[in-house]
Design a protein around this motif. Structure first.
Motif, PDB file in Angstrom:
ATOM      1  N   THR A  50      48.652   3.806 -64.615  1.00 15.62           N
ATOM      2  CA  THR A  50      49.177   5.185 -64.054  1.00 15.62           C
ATOM      3  C   THR A  50      48.587   6.539 -64.537  1.00 15.62           C
ATOM      4  O   THR A  50      49.025   7.496 -64.098  1.00 15.62           O
ATOM      5  N   LYS A  51      47.520   6.243 -65.335  1.00 13.08           N
ATOM      6  CA  LYS A  51      46.930   7.400 -65.832  1.00 13.08           C
ATOM      7  C   LYS A  51      45.329   7.027 -66.225  1.00 13.08           C
ATOM      8  O   LYS A  51      45.232   5.876 -66.636  1.00 13.08           O
ATOM      9  N   THR A  52      44.452   7.967 -65.873  1.00 14.02           N
ATOM     10  CA  THR A  52      43.107   8.107 -66.713  1.00 14.02           C
ATOM     11  C   THR A  52      42.239   7.242 -65.777  1.00 14.02           C
ATOM     12  O   THR A  52      40.956   7.459 -65.148  1.00 14.02           O
ATOM     13  N   ARG A  53      42.608   5.617 -65.925  1.00 13.73           N
ATOM     14  CA  ARG A  53      41.606   4.682 -65.494  1.00 13.73           C
ATOM     15  C   ARG A  53      41.637   4.618 -64.081  1.00 13.73           C
ATOM     16  O   ARG A  53      42.680   3.804 -63.378  1.00 13.73           O
ATOM     17  N   LEU A  54      40.716   4.858 -63.428  1.00 18.98           N
ATOM     18  CA  LEU A  54      40.516   4.798 -61.770  1.00 18.98           C
ATOM     19  C   LEU A  54      41.266   5.562 -61.206  1.00 18.98           C
ATOM     20  O   LEU A  54      41.246   6.311 -60.071  1.00 18.98           O
ATOM     21  N   ILE A  55      42.677   5.498 -61.375  1.00 18.89           N
ATOM     22  CA  ILE A  55      43.988   5.987 -60.565  1.00 18.89           C
ATOM     23  C   ILE A  55      43.896   7.410 -60.345  1.00 18.89           C
ATOM     24  O   ILE A  55      44.219   7.937 -59.306  1.00 18.89           O
ATOM     25  N   GLU A  56      43.413   8.312 -61.259  1.00 23.53           N
ATOM     26  CA  GLU A  56      43.407   9.753 -60.911  1.00 23.53           C
ATOM     27  C   GLU A  56      42.057  10.024 -59.810  1.00 23.53           C
ATOM     28  O   GLU A  56      42.535  10.876 -59.073  1.00 23.53           O
ATOM     29  N   ASP A  57      41.025   9.177 -59.879  1.00 21.94           N
ATOM     30  CA  ASP A  57      40.290   9.508 -58.637  1.00 21.94           C
ATOM     31  C   ASP A  57      40.950   8.944 -57.391  1.00 21.94           C
ATOM     32  O   ASP A  57      40.668   9.372 -56.349  1.00 21.94           O
ATOM     33  N   VAL A  58      41.445   7.965 -57.514  1.00 19.07           N
ATOM     34  CA  VAL A  58      42.200   7.443 -56.249  1.00 19.07           C
ATOM     35  C   VAL A  58      43.132   8.584 -55.862  1.00 19.07           C
ATOM     36  O   VAL A  58      43.192   8.523 -54.554  1.00 19.07           O
ATOM     37  N   ARG A  59      43.943   9.113 -56.663  1.00 19.33           N
ATOM     38  CA  ARG A  59      44.922  10.099 -56.114  1.00 19.33           C
ATOM     39  C   ARG A  59      43.987  11.248 -55.660  1.00 19.33           C
ATOM     40  O   ARG A  59      44.327  11.729 -54.424  1.00 19.33           O
ATOM     41  N   ALA A  60      42.656  11.663 -56.344  1.00 23.80           N
ATOM     42  CA  ALA A  60      41.840  12.653 -55.433  1.00 23.80           C
ATOM     43  C   ALA A  60      41.353  12.345 -54.073  1.00 23.80           C
ATOM     44  O   ALA A  60      40.983  13.255 -53.453  1.00 23.80           O
ATOM     45  N   LEU A  61      41.186  10.978 -54.080  1.00 25.79           N
ATOM     46  CA  LEU A  61      40.319  10.600 -52.778  1.00 25.79           C
ATOM     47  C   LEU A  61      41.614  10.963 -51.648  1.00 25.79           C
ATOM     48  O   LEU A  61      41.312  11.069 -50.534  1.00 25.79           O
ATOM     49  N   GLY A  62      42.942  10.981 -52.069  1.00 19.75           N
ATOM     50  CA  GLY A  62      44.271  11.223 -51.086  1.00 19.75           C
ATOM     51  C   GLY A  62      45.112  10.095 -51.025  1.00 19.75           C
ATOM     52  O   GLY A  62      46.162  10.257 -50.230  1.00 19.75           O
ATOM     53  N   ASN A  73      29.041  -2.257 -68.732  1.00 21.29           N
ATOM     54  CA  ASN A  73      28.953  -1.481 -70.100  1.00 21.29           C
ATOM     55  C   ASN A  73      29.314   0.068 -69.736  1.00 21.29           C
ATOM     56  O   ASN A  73      29.182   0.809 -70.608  1.00 21.29           O
ATOM     57  N   SER A  74      30.142   0.142 -68.586  1.00 20.54           N
ATOM     58  CA  SER A  74      30.775   1.261 -68.088  1.00 20.54           C
ATOM     59  C   SER A  74      32.004   1.685 -68.976  1.00 20.54           C
ATOM     60  O   SER A  74      32.821   1.037 -69.402  1.00 20.54           O
ATOM     61  N   PRO A  75      32.209   2.982 -69.414  1.00 22.58           N
ATOM     62  CA  PRO A  75      33.411   3.463 -70.023  1.00 22.58           C
ATOM     63  C   PRO A  75      34.538   3.317 -68.957  1.00 22.58           C
ATOM     64  O   PRO A  75      34.149   3.280 -67.812  1.00 22.58           O
ATOM     65  N   TRP A  76      35.881   3.228 -69.273  1.00 23.50           N
ATOM     66  CA  TRP A  76      36.871   3.342 -68.230  1.00 23.50           C
ATOM     67  C   TRP A  76      36.797   4.574 -67.517  1.00 23.50           C
ATOM     68  O   TRP A  76      37.205   4.624 -66.274  1.00 23.50           O
ATOM     69  N   ALA A  77      36.556   5.774 -68.011  1.00 25.84           N
ATOM     70  CA  ALA A  77      36.857   7.155 -67.309  1.00 25.84           C
ATOM     71  C   ALA A  77      35.671   8.017 -67.946  1.00 25.84           C
ATOM     72  O   ALA A  77      34.938   7.735 -68.876  1.00 25.84           O
ATOM     73  N   GLY A  78      35.388   9.101 -67.027  1.00 23.47           N
ATOM     74  CA  GLY A  78      34.475  10.102 -67.613  1.00 23.47           C
ATOM     75  C   GLY A  78      33.698  10.724 -66.371  1.00 23.47           C
ATOM     76  O   GLY A  78      33.825  10.108 -65.224  1.00 23.47           O
ATOM     77  N   PRO A  79      33.155  11.531 -66.460  1.00 22.90           N
ATOM     78  CA  PRO A  79      32.436  12.546 -65.174  1.00 22.90           C
ATOM     79  C   PRO A  79      31.529  11.515 -64.438  1.00 22.90           C
ATOM     80  O   PRO A  79      31.573  11.276 -63.248  1.00 22.90           O
ATOM     81  N   LEU A  80      30.621  11.031 -65.228  1.00 26.57           N
ATOM     82  CA  LEU A  80      29.297  10.146 -64.529  1.00 26.57           C
ATOM     83  C   LEU A  80      30.256   8.844 -63.926  1.00 26.57           C
ATOM     84  O   LEU A  80      29.901   8.242 -63.015  1.00 26.57           O
ATOM     85  N   VAL A  81      31.257   8.667 -64.579  1.00 23.52           N
ATOM     86  CA  VAL A  81      32.055   7.263 -64.254  1.00 23.52           C
ATOM     87  C   VAL A  81      32.662   7.577 -62.894  1.00 23.52           C
ATOM     88  O   VAL A  81      32.695   6.910 -62.072  1.00 23.52           O
ATOM     89  N   SER A  82      33.420   8.806 -62.907  1.00 24.74           N
ATOM     90  CA  SER A  82      34.205   9.275 -61.718  1.00 24.74           C
ATOM     91  C   SER A  82      33.457   9.446 -60.389  1.00 24.74           C
ATOM     92  O   SER A  82      33.704   8.950 -59.359  1.00 24.74           O
TER      93      SER A  82
END
Length: 323
Positions: A218-230, A298-307
């Motif tokens: 519900t926060k940070t891990r991929l979901i914030e980018d999913v929301r930003a996509l629409g 080896n990816s982080p869960w979140a971050g600018p490069l990840v997003s």
């Protein structure tokens, strides 16, 4: 006074003003999620205790300063005899995005080897953290230590901007933050044009752990980018794990309507339970509205490069699903 003397006086006056103007302080105070730290500007010997902090260092282009690396997934089997990460373990993974040639492995991100860290003589330590995470007092006695919690608003942006201020890379940080927003905006338009939101106006991000539960983020891990996509949220959750989500029941997943896209977003390495989930009764029932998205190793869960990578990678997977 002739013209030559006037010019000389003006030059001397300007030189005197330049010599007496205040220089930036050698250290700066950084307020972070574990307290406050006095950090020297532009540090030369940096230790990051996890892939999250590593991603921020990579994004700022200062990975040549790394002398130590902790990890959530690396093990002694991934190391050379002198304690560096094996080149074959770096190639083709998130670790290859920067320079780890000078970084010694310092252990698990939750229980790092304090003796190794002390021997490396760092002037800055950076880590992801959560309530109850240990070793902060011990780490702070070795070097200024910054900790950032995933559950806090603007998690990776706060960490990135703090480090940018420390390294004098503020403009670079703002550029990469803007790139994240631009990438999500562009990919959102592609999804809109393909009619994705007519079919799936809502989405959920679930993460199946091997031998464990399935988590709804519900926060940070991929979901914030999913929301930003629409996409709109397809499910609410009151349960919380590390402040970013909680275990979701099979019954709740089976109750999802057909207009909700299920994004299976598994953890990395030995924790990945995606295939077990997809083969389960629940996974089979939801397969027509499910996509699997896996981060690079080896990816982080979140971050600018990840997003930036996740936004484009997930968009591609979704477009293939609906075409």
């Amino acid at each position: 006074m002739n013209r030559s003397l006037l010019l000389t006086a003006a030059l001397l006056s300007g030189l005197g003003a330049a010599q007496t103007s205040p220089r930036p302080a050698a250290t700066l105070t950084v307020q972070h999620d574990e307290g406050s730290a006095q950090v020297r500007r532009d540090p030369r010997r940096v230790i990051v205790l996890d892939e999250e902090a590593l991603g921020w260092i990579y994004a700022l282009g200062v990975s040549d300063r790394l002398v130590g690396l902790g990890s959530a997934v690396l093990t002694p089997a991934d190391l050379t005899p002198d304690g560096h990460v094996k080149p074959e373990r770096i190639r083709g993974t998130f670790l290859a995005r920067g320079d780890l040639s000078h970084a010694t492995f310092v252990g698990n991100w939750t229980q790092p080897n304090l003796e190794t860290i002390l021997a490396l003589k760092p002037d800055l330590i950076v880590r992801a953290t959560w309530q109850g995470n240990g070793n902060y007092p011990q780490l702070s006695r070795i070097a200024p230590t910054l900790g950032y919690s995933e559950q806090d608003s603007g998690y990776w942006r706060k960490g990135l901007r703090d480090l940018a201020r420390i390294f004098g890379r503020q403009q670079q940080a703002e550029n990469v933050i803007r790139q994240v927003a631009d990438t999500n905006r562009t990919n959102g338009r592609a999804l809109q044009a393909a009619g994705v939101f007519r079919k799936y106006p809502k989405a959920v991000v679930v993460s199946p752990f091997k031998g464990g539960g399935t988590y709804l983020y519900t926060k940070t891990r991929l979901i914030e980018d999913v929301r930003a996509l629409g996409f709109r949220d397809g499910m609410k959750s009151d349960a919380s794990t590390l402040g970013v989500g909680g275990v979701v029941s099979d019954e709740a997943l089976l109750a999802l309507p057909k207009d909700t896209l299920v994004i299976v977003f598994p953890p990395g390495g030995q924790y990945n339970g995606a295939q077990d989930f997809l083969k389960s009764a629940v996974g089979q029932r939801l397969k027509d509205q499910t996509v699997l998205y896996t981060q690079e190793p080896n990816s982080p869960w979140a971050g600018p490069l990840v997003s930036i990578r996740d936004s484009s990678g997930l968009t591609k997977v979704i477009l293939e699903k609906v075409k």
